[in-house]
Design an enzyme around this catalytic site. Structure first.
Site, PDB file in Angstrom:
ATOM      1  N   THR A  28      -4.673 -39.248  23.424  1.00 30.43           N
ATOM      2  CA  THR A  28      -3.290 -39.729  23.403  1.00 30.43           C
ATOM      3  C   THR A  28      -2.371 -38.574  23.017  1.00 30.43           C
ATOM      4  OG1 THR A  28      -3.967 -41.966  22.835  1.00 30.43           O
ATOM      5  CG2 THR A  28      -1.722 -41.352  22.227  1.00 30.43           C
ATOM      6  N   GLY A  29      -1.158 -38.592  23.567  1.00 33.29           N
ATOM      7  CA  GLY A  29      -0.172 -37.565  23.221  1.00 33.29           C
ATOM      8  C   GLY A  29       0.237 -36.779  24.449  1.00 33.29           C
ATOM      9  N   SER A  30       1.206 -35.892  24.271  1.00 34.46           N
ATOM     10  CA  SER A  30       1.761 -35.186  25.433  1.00 34.46           C
ATOM     11  C   SER A  30       0.744 -34.223  26.051  1.00 34.46           C
ATOM     12  CB  SER A  30       3.039 -34.438  25.029  1.00 34.46           C
ATOM     13  OG  SER A  30       2.766 -33.563  23.964  1.00 34.46           O
ATOM     14  N   ASP A  83      -8.945 -34.593  23.942  1.00 34.69           N
ATOM     15  CA  ASP A  83      -7.808 -35.114  23.179  1.00 34.69           C
ATOM     16  C   ASP A  83      -7.024 -33.955  22.566  1.00 34.69           C
ATOM     17  OD1 ASP A  83      -6.081 -36.863  21.918  1.00 34.69           O
ATOM     18  OD2 ASP A  83      -7.622 -37.929  20.792  1.00 34.69           O
ATOM     19  N   GLY A  98      -0.326 -38.065  14.988  1.00 39.62           N
ATOM     20  CA  GLY A  98       1.124 -37.952  15.161  1.00 39.62           C
ATOM     21  C   GLY A  98       1.644 -38.980  16.164  1.00 39.62           C
ATOM     22  N   GLU A 105      -8.628 -43.097  18.447  1.00 39.15           N
ATOM     23  CA  GLU A 105      -9.057 -41.726  18.786  1.00 39.15           C
ATOM     24  C   GLU A 105     -10.333 -41.358  18.028  1.00 39.15           C
ATOM     25  OE1 GLU A 105      -4.836 -39.553  19.896  1.00 39.15           O
ATOM     26  OE2 GLU A 105      -5.374 -39.746  17.799  1.00 39.15           O
TER      27      GLU A 105
HETATM   28  C1  5RP Z   1      -1.997 -39.020  18.745  1.00 36.88           C
HETATM   29  C2  5RP Z   1      -2.540 -37.686  18.439  1.00 36.88           C
HETATM   30  C3  5RP Z   1      -2.167 -36.571  19.359  1.00 36.88           C
HETATM   31  O1  5RP Z   1      -3.318 -35.989  19.861  1.00 36.88           O
HETATM   32  C4  5RP Z   1      -1.401 -35.559  18.585  1.00 36.88           C
HETATM   33  O2  5RP Z   1      -0.277 -36.217  18.005  1.00 36.88           O
HETATM   34  C5  5RP Z   1      -0.949 -34.404  19.455  1.00 36.88           C
HETATM   35  O3  5RP Z   1       0.028 -34.842  20.334  1.00 36.88           O
HETATM   36  P1  5RP Z   1       0.796 -33.831  21.282  1.00 36.88           P
HETATM   37  O4  5RP Z   1      -0.194 -33.366  22.284  1.00 36.88           O
HETATM   38  O5  5RP Z   1       1.916 -34.667  21.878  1.00 36.88           O
HETATM   39  O6  5RP Z   1       1.340 -32.713  20.426  1.00 36.88           O
HETATM   40  O7  5RP Z   1      -3.277 -37.478  17.513  1.00 36.88           O
HETATM   41  O8  5RP Z   1      -2.362 -39.952  17.773  1.00 36.88           O
END
Ligand code: 5RP
Length: 230
Positions: A28-30, A83, A98, A105
């Site tokens: 999850t996340g960008s 991830d 975050g 996860e």
């Molecule tokens: C979500 C996470 C994401 O992997 C982490 O926040 C990184 O996100 P991004 O790739 O947007 O910086 O742990 O729960």
């Protein structure tokens, strides 16, 4: 190279580890979303994989782009999870959560033979803790849990603000129906000790310290992507 290009570089490098027929945990996340976009292109070209998403948000993107999904109950053993992370150190200890998906996860990573972390170089730190540590808590007894977390941290010489995460006007709720305390402890010299103490607090559902879960990391920077092993 801007931040998005670095995320794409890391995601591209991770895609090289995906083989036909794999059961994949999808983060999850960008950064993980860049991986999903690239994976979807390969699926459209005939790659056969089955994905287990780590959040409703990731599930929606996968469905939109045509990446086949299963639940973790249908596929309880996974070959590989890809991830992102909010922070990682040279021993491959991570702070995650975050994006609020840390519980799923961690469950998905633990069910995987290998976990590849994809990140841009800004996420690599000497000591974890500049990024506030997400702690997923049960809504019941939130204040008691907060006090227990503060005491546990205090025993390790850590202190700092514990902020209840919000989403606009409302308290943020995870996919599992819990809340998140973002703990600004600053440097966490002994992540294992903090993880153990948090694990023993009943109201803590899970925390964002991922220890001994990542197999390796792909870190993208101006010079391209490199692999980091513990
Ligand atoms: C979500 C996470 C994401 O992997 C982490 O926040 C990184 O996100 P991004 O790739 O947007 O910086 O742990 O729960």
């Amino acid at each position: 190279m801007d931040a998005r290009e670095m995320k794409i570089k890391a995601a591209e490098a991770a895609l090289a580890y995906v083989e036909n027929g794999m059961r994949l945990g999808i983060g999850t996340g960008s950064t993980a979303e860049e991986f999903v976009r690239l994976l979807a292109e390969k699926v459209a070209d005939g790659l056969q994989v089955q994905g287990v998403p780590t959040s409703e948000r990731t599930a929606r993107l996968c469905l939109e782009l045509g990446v086949p999904l299963k639940s973790l109950d249908e596929l309880p053993e996974l070959d590989l999870t890809v991830d992102g992370a909010d922070e990682l150190d040279l021993q491959l200890r991570l702070i995650k959560g975050g994006g609020g998906a840390l519980l799923r996860e961690k469950i998905v990573a633990a069910a995987s033979q290998r976990m590849i972390v994809i990140a841009d170089e800004t996420k690599l730190v000497d000591t974890l803790g500049a990024f506030p540590l997400p702690i997923e808590v049960n809504a019941f007894g939130l204040t008691a849990t907060r006090i227990a977390v503060e005491r546990a941290a205090d025993r390790l010489g850590l202190s700092g603000d514990l902020k209840l995460r919000r989403s606009g006007e409302a308290v943020f709720t995870t996919d599992g129906g819990h809340h998140i305390l973002d703990a600004s402890f600053g440097r966490i010299p002994d992540a294992e000790a903090l993880a153990n103490r948090l694990n023993s607090i009943p109201g803590v559902v899970e925390h964002g310290l991922f220890i001994n879960l990542a197999s390796f990391a792909i870190i993208a920077g101006e010079a391209g992507a490199r692999t980091l092993k513990a």
